[in-house]
Design a protein around this motif. Structure first.
Motif, PDB file in Angstrom:
ATOM      1  N   PHE A   1      -8.722   1.419  -3.303  1.00 57.17           N
ATOM      2  CA  PHE A   1      -8.277   0.309  -2.465  1.00 57.17           C
ATOM      3  C   PHE A   1      -8.627  -1.041  -3.085  1.00 57.17           C
ATOM      4  CE2 PHE A   1      -6.593   2.534   0.994  1.00 57.17           C
ATOM      5  CZ  PHE A   1      -7.401   3.607   1.295  1.00 57.17           C
TER       6      PHE A   1
ATOM      7  N   ASP B   1       0.799  -1.220   0.000  1.00 59.17           N
ATOM      8  CA  ASP B   1       0.000   0.000   0.000  1.00 59.17           C
ATOM      9  C   ASP B   1       0.833   1.272   0.000  1.00 59.17           C
ATOM     10  OD1 ASP B   1      -2.316  -1.444  -0.016  1.00 59.17           O
ATOM     11  OD2 ASP B   1      -2.538  -1.452   2.156  1.00 59.17           O
TER      12      ASP B   1
ATOM     13  N   GLU C   1      -7.762   3.909   7.076  1.00 60.24           N
ATOM     14  CA  GLU C   1      -8.628   4.175   5.920  1.00 60.24           C
ATOM     15  C   GLU C   1     -10.098   4.127   6.329  1.00 60.24           C
ATOM     16  OE1 GLU C   1      -4.712   2.990   4.673  1.00 60.24           O
ATOM     17  OE2 GLU C   1      -6.169   1.907   5.904  1.00 60.24           O
TER      18      GLU C   1
END
Length: 417
Positions: A232, A184, A209
């Protein structure tokens, strides 16, 4: 019960909730709200004029206020020792499921060691990991979780201890979020540049998140939630993005939800339904799924969405499903027709109420006739006050009461819904 008396009960419950200080107090408030919910369900309240888009709906207003009080009640509960254990479990999953860089592995070890030291005084024990390897770190977290469980903290008596432990789990989550991971790294950089994490201060939920997502939902920012949904590659985040969009019911998300619905995405279809008439552009696509008998779950969510959208374009396709074989799906077709309110559905709903072998389906048809609310619809439902099934009797009694109220109304213009 009248609108005024129910409002007074809600006012009193709100004062009781504001004064609540313990879990016992909150339990008492919950019992009060349950009683009000029962009174509201049993109350014969004025129905809005279906021909007047601006007509007030006292039942909907009261139900909304009741739900707000329930939400506030849940927010005031706890925290509990179980919340600490859940936070530790989330941290363990993060450590196990994440691919860390070499730097990140060191940072994860530091975060766990700091956590073990921080909880030691509260739990009166030594929880320091035996090493920096993942197995040792997870074992240390397990020992803390076991100690919390064994302590059997009370939400009222041990509030300070629970708060201290949650502060420690917050710090652990922060440390893990800040630890460098492989997958990520670029995603975080992109989202930081686009301001996705700007609302975060001292957040409680992990991953961050999710905290940012909830904050954007509170602010009504659909664009940021759509950004998260697009960015995502995470089933967890996709699920929570879709749930947020569904709760918001904002037509700004129509294009994305419509595109997903055209691929038979059930969460997207549900989200379209919550947009109501603003999602009328999706009706043509959704009607194509009405005959998807091989996928009853798709039919259920589609029928409900079509009812919530309220387009009469769906009336005939839904009415045709009142005779389908699956008696677990037929009630959804009946209720959807009731939500749409098209009077063309009165005849097929009446036939279903008279002839269907399933009591659940017949009760749904009676409910739908009450929602349509014309004299003929109410009369059809009211004929079943002596029905074999209580759930059908109840709907019939409500229809009969609505007819009586209509007859007693001196205003010839009044419409019974």
């Amino acid at each position: 019960m009248t609108v005024e008396s129910l409002e007074e009960s809600l006012d009193a419950a709100a004062e009781e909730l504001e004064a609540a200080e313990t879990e016992s107090d909150l339990d008492a408030v919950e019992e009060t709200l349950d009683g009000i919910a029962a009174d509201l369900e049993a109350a014969d309240l004025p129905e809005p004029d279906e021909d007047d888009e601006d007509a007030e709906d006292p039942r909907a207003d009261l139900e909304s206020r009741l739900e707000e009080l329930r939400s506030t009640l849940e927010e005031q509960r706890g925290p509990y020792g179980e919340d600490v254990v859940a936070a530790i479990d989330e941290a363990k999953s993060t450590i196990e499921d994440t691919r860390w860089t070499e730097q990140g592995e060191s940072e994860v070890a530091d975060a766990v060691e700091a956590f073990a030291e921080q909880v030691a005084e509260t739990l009166d024990g030594d929880f320091a990991p035996d090493g920096d390897d993942q197995e040792s770190l997870l074992a240390a977290l397990d020992s803390v979780a076991d100690a919390v469980t064994d302590a059997a903290f009370d939400a009222d008596d041990d509030a300070e201890e629970i708060a201290a432990l949650l502060e420690a789990t917050d710090a652990l989550a922060t440390g893990l979020e800040e630890a460098q991971e492989w997958d990520d790294l670029m995603v975080h950089e992109q989202l930081h540049a686009q301001g996705f994490y700007d609302p975060l201060g001292h957040y409680k939920d992990f991953p961050p998140e999710w905290s940012a997502l909830k904050e954007w939902e509170k602010r009504g920012n659909v664009e940021m939630i759509l950004l998260a949904l697009e960015t995502f590659d995470s089933g967890f985040m996709e699920e929570h993005c879709m749930e947020a969009l569904t709760r918001m019911g904002d037509p700004a998300a129509f294009d994305e939800m419509h595109g997903r619905a055209q691929k038979r995405g059930k969460p997207a279809i549900k989200a379209l339904g919550k947009m109501g008439s603003d999602a009328e552009g999706a009706v043509e696509s959704l009607v194509e799924y009405v005959d998807a008998d091989s996928d009853p779950q798709l039919q259920k969510v589609t029928f409900k969405a079509l009812g919530e959208i309220g387009s009469e374009e769906a009336t005939q396709p839904l009415a045709d499903k009142l005779v389908m074989e699956n008696d677990n799906v037929r009630p959804y077709a009946a209720r959807a027709l009731g939500l749409i309110g098209d009077t063309r559905a009165v005849k097929p709903l009446t036939e279903t109420l008279d002839d269907d072998e399933s009591d659940d389906v017949r009760a749904a048809a009676a409910w739908a006739l009450r929602q349509i609310g014309t004299e003929s619809a109410l009369e059809a439902a009211a004929e079943h006050t002596d029905d074999r099934a209580f759930i059908v009797q109840n709907e019939a009694d409500l229809a009969a009461a609505a007819l009586d109220a209509s007859d007693a109304d001196p205003d010839p213009e009044a419409t019974t819904a």
